[in-house]
Scaffold this motif. Sequence first.
Motif, PDB file in Angstrom:
ATOM      1  N   ALA A 123       0.838  -1.208   0.000  1.00 27.25           N
ATOM      2  CA  ALA A 123       0.000   0.000   0.000  1.00 27.25           C
ATOM      3  C   ALA A 123       0.871   1.255   0.000  1.00 27.25           C
ATOM      4  O   ALA A 123       0.559   2.239  -0.682  1.00 27.25           O
ATOM      5  CB  ALA A 123      -0.919  -0.010   1.220  1.00 27.25           C
ATOM      6  N   ALA A 124       1.971   1.212   0.744  1.00 28.54           N
ATOM      7  CA  ALA A 124       2.873   2.368   0.804  1.00 28.54           C
ATOM      8  C   ALA A 124       3.521   2.626  -0.557  1.00 28.54           C
ATOM      9  O   ALA A 124       3.658   3.777  -0.984  1.00 28.54           O
ATOM     10  CB  ALA A 124       3.939   2.148   1.870  1.00 28.54           C
ATOM     11  N   LEU A 125       3.895   1.550  -1.242  1.00 26.32           N
ATOM     12  CA  LEU A 125       4.491   1.697  -2.577  1.00 26.32           C
ATOM     13  C   LEU A 125       3.478   2.281  -3.548  1.00 26.32           C
ATOM     14  O   LEU A 125       3.801   3.134  -4.370  1.00 26.32           O
ATOM     15  CB  LEU A 125       4.991   0.343  -3.077  1.00 26.32           C
ATOM     16  CG  LEU A 125       6.254  -0.199  -2.389  1.00 26.32           C
ATOM     17  CD1 LEU A 125       6.430  -1.685  -2.694  1.00 26.32           C
ATOM     18  CD2 LEU A 125       7.489   0.591  -2.794  1.00 26.32           C
ATOM     19  N   LYS A 126       2.256   1.805  -3.433  1.00 28.03           N
ATOM     20  CA  LYS A 126       1.198   2.285  -4.312  1.00 28.03           C
ATOM     21  C   LYS A 126       0.912   3.763  -4.052  1.00 28.03           C
ATOM     22  O   LYS A 126       0.736   4.556  -4.978  1.00 28.03           O
ATOM     23  CB  LYS A 126      -0.059   1.441  -4.069  1.00 28.03           C
ATOM     24  CG  LYS A 126      -1.021   1.444  -5.237  1.00 28.03           C
ATOM     25  CD  LYS A 126      -2.143   0.440  -5.028  1.00 28.03           C
ATOM     26  CE  LYS A 126      -3.238   0.696  -6.064  1.00 28.03           C
ATOM     27  NZ  LYS A 126      -4.470  -0.024  -5.746  1.00 28.03           N
ATOM     28  N   LYS A 127       0.910   4.100  -2.789  1.00 30.55           N
ATOM     29  CA  LYS A 127       0.661   5.491  -2.388  1.00 30.55           C
ATOM     30  C   LYS A 127       1.849   6.384  -2.747  1.00 30.55           C
ATOM     31  O   LYS A 127       1.703   7.580  -2.994  1.00 30.55           O
ATOM     32  CB  LYS A 127       0.405   5.513  -0.877  1.00 30.55           C
ATOM     33  CG  LYS A 127      -0.045   6.845  -0.327  1.00 30.55           C
ATOM     34  CD  LYS A 127      -0.267   6.744   1.189  1.00 30.55           C
ATOM     35  CE  LYS A 127      -0.088   8.100   1.845  1.00 30.55           C
ATOM     36  NZ  LYS A 127       0.600   8.019   3.143  1.00 30.55           N
ATOM     37  N   GLY A 128       3.040   5.791  -2.763  1.00 30.35           N
ATOM     38  CA  GLY A 128       4.219   6.559  -3.152  1.00 30.35           C
ATOM     39  C   GLY A 128       4.972   7.169  -1.988  1.00 30.35           C
ATOM     40  O   GLY A 128       5.646   8.184  -2.138  1.00 30.35           O
ATOM     41  N   GLU A 129       4.858   6.540  -0.825  1.00 33.24           N
ATOM     42  CA  GLU A 129       5.648   7.000   0.319  1.00 33.24           C
ATOM     43  C   GLU A 129       5.980   5.807   1.198  1.00 33.24           C
ATOM     44  O   GLU A 129       5.132   5.307   1.925  1.00 33.24           O
ATOM     45  CB  GLU A 129       4.893   8.067   1.116  1.00 33.24           C
ATOM     46  CG  GLU A 129       5.761   8.654   2.205  1.00 33.24           C
ATOM     47  CD  GLU A 129       5.097   9.781   2.990  1.00 33.24           C
ATOM     48  OE1 GLU A 129       4.183  10.432   2.439  1.00 33.24           O
ATOM     49  OE2 GLU A 129       5.500  10.000   4.139  1.00 33.24           O
ATOM     50  N   LEU A 130       7.218   5.360   1.098  1.00 26.63           N
ATOM     51  CA  LEU A 130       7.658   4.182   1.843  1.00 26.63           C
ATOM     52  C   LEU A 130       8.702   4.590   2.880  1.00 26.63           C
ATOM     53  O   LEU A 130       9.780   5.065   2.537  1.00 26.63           O
ATOM     54  CB  LEU A 130       8.264   3.141   0.880  1.00 26.63           C
ATOM     55  CG  LEU A 130       8.827   1.878   1.538  1.00 26.63           C
ATOM     56  CD1 LEU A 130       7.732   1.063   2.231  1.00 26.63           C
ATOM     57  CD2 LEU A 130       9.577   1.012   0.528  1.00 26.63           C
ATOM     58  N   LYS A 131       8.345   4.403   4.137  1.00 25.69           N
ATOM     59  CA  LYS A 131       9.289   4.675   5.227  1.00 25.69           C
ATOM     60  C   LYS A 131       9.903   3.360   5.679  1.00 25.69           C
ATOM     61  O   LYS A 131       9.207   2.348   5.793  1.00 25.69           O
ATOM     62  CB  LYS A 131       8.572   5.339   6.402  1.00 25.69           C
ATOM     63  CG  LYS A 131       8.100   6.745   6.085  1.00 25.69           C
ATOM     64  CD  LYS A 131       7.318   7.329   7.249  1.00 25.69           C
ATOM     65  CE  LYS A 131       6.808   8.714   6.876  1.00 25.69           C
ATOM     66  NZ  LYS A 131       5.594   9.061   7.619  1.00 25.69           N
ATOM     67  N   PHE A 132      11.182   3.405   5.947  1.00 23.92           N
ATOM     68  CA  PHE A 132      11.883   2.170   6.311  1.00 23.92           C
ATOM     69  C   PHE A 132      13.154   2.520   7.057  1.00 23.92           C
ATOM     70  O   PHE A 132      13.617   3.665   7.037  1.00 23.92           O
ATOM     71  CB  PHE A 132      12.206   1.355   5.055  1.00 23.92           C
ATOM     72  CG  PHE A 132      12.991   2.106   4.013  1.00 23.92           C
ATOM     73  CD1 PHE A 132      12.338   2.896   3.074  1.00 23.92           C
ATOM     74  CD2 PHE A 132      14.378   2.044   3.989  1.00 23.92           C
ATOM     75  CE1 PHE A 132      13.061   3.617   2.125  1.00 23.92           C
ATOM     76  CE2 PHE A 132      15.111   2.740   3.039  1.00 23.92           C
ATOM     77  CZ  PHE A 132      14.448   3.535   2.103  1.00 23.92           C
ATOM     78  N   SER A 133      13.728   1.499   7.697  1.00 22.74           N
ATOM     79  CA  SER A 133      15.041   1.716   8.300  1.00 22.74           C
ATOM     80  C   SER A 133      16.044   0.758   7.695  1.00 22.74           C
ATOM     81  O   SER A 133      15.688  -0.332   7.227  1.00 22.74           O
ATOM     82  CB  SER A 133      14.962   1.574   9.820  1.00 22.74           C
ATOM     83  OG  SER A 133      14.571   0.274  10.152  1.00 22.74           O
ATOM     84  N   LEU A 134      17.273   1.195   7.681  1.00 24.42           N
ATOM     85  CA  LEU A 134      18.374   0.408   7.128  1.00 24.42           C
ATOM     86  C   LEU A 134      19.342   0.044   8.246  1.00 24.42           C
ATOM     87  O   LEU A 134      19.619   0.849   9.132  1.00 24.42           O
ATOM     88  CB  LEU A 134      19.117   1.204   6.053  1.00 24.42           C
ATOM     89  CG  LEU A 134      18.313   1.621   4.820  1.00 24.42           C
ATOM     90  CD1 LEU A 134      19.197   2.434   3.870  1.00 24.42           C
ATOM     91  CD2 LEU A 134      17.733   0.409   4.097  1.00 24.42           C
ATOM     92  N   ASP A 135      19.825  -1.172   8.161  1.00 23.67           N
ATOM     93  CA  ASP A 135      20.864  -1.617   9.075  1.00 23.67           C
ATOM     94  C   ASP A 135      21.935  -2.284   8.214  1.00 23.67           C
ATOM     95  O   ASP A 135      21.908  -3.485   7.979  1.00 23.67           O
ATOM     96  CB  ASP A 135      20.257  -2.590  10.094  1.00 23.67           C
ATOM     97  CG  ASP A 135      21.284  -3.126  11.078  1.00 23.67           C
ATOM     98  OD1 ASP A 135      22.379  -2.537  11.178  1.00 23.67           O
ATOM     99  OD2 ASP A 135      20.993  -4.144  11.730  1.00 23.67           O
ATOM    100  N   GLY A 136      22.815  -1.464   7.681  1.00 22.27           N
ATOM    101  CA  GLY A 136      23.794  -1.965   6.729  1.00 22.27           C
ATOM    102  C   GLY A 136      25.210  -1.708   7.174  1.00 22.27           C
ATOM    103  O   GLY A 136      25.462  -1.279   8.302  1.00 22.27           O
TER     104      GLY A 136
END
Length: 168
Positions: A123-136
Amino acid sequence: MKQRTILEEYRTKRDFDVTSEPKGVRRRTPSARPRLSYVIQKHDASRLHYDFRLEWNGVLLSWAVPKGPSDDPSVKRLAVQVEDHPIEYGGFEGEIPEGQYGAGTVEIWDRGKWTPEVEDVDAALKKGELKFSLDGERLHGSWVLVRTGYARSGKAKPSWLLIKHRDK
Ligand code: MN
């Protein structure tokens, strides 16, 4: 219109007799694993860019980031969505031969795990706003991808901005 099969665009662009990039196995396994992988590949092609890839639904969702990610929250980096890549692509480094799509050198610049900061990734991708965290290895903390628009040509993929969020 014909429904495109998974990775069709990725495969159509490449000659696997010539390039050593992975063909990718045909599968669509839901990403049930709690920790999802991500990779950023520095791609010294006709124009240097960084390919940002998030594992989701059995593929790597992919964006080409011309200037690469910035961990300064005031800096927004253009991220042009490109075709989904196979999961195995996340381990790819090497030369894409001249004459092939994306000819040039690919090296892994960062890799690790990502965690959605939304309830529903699709749904977030469809809406166009994806929040996420990275652990790299290089990147950490909260980030967001915000879609800014679609190209006029129906074939082209949308543009997004990749932005660092201020961490708590
Ligand atoms: Mn690339």
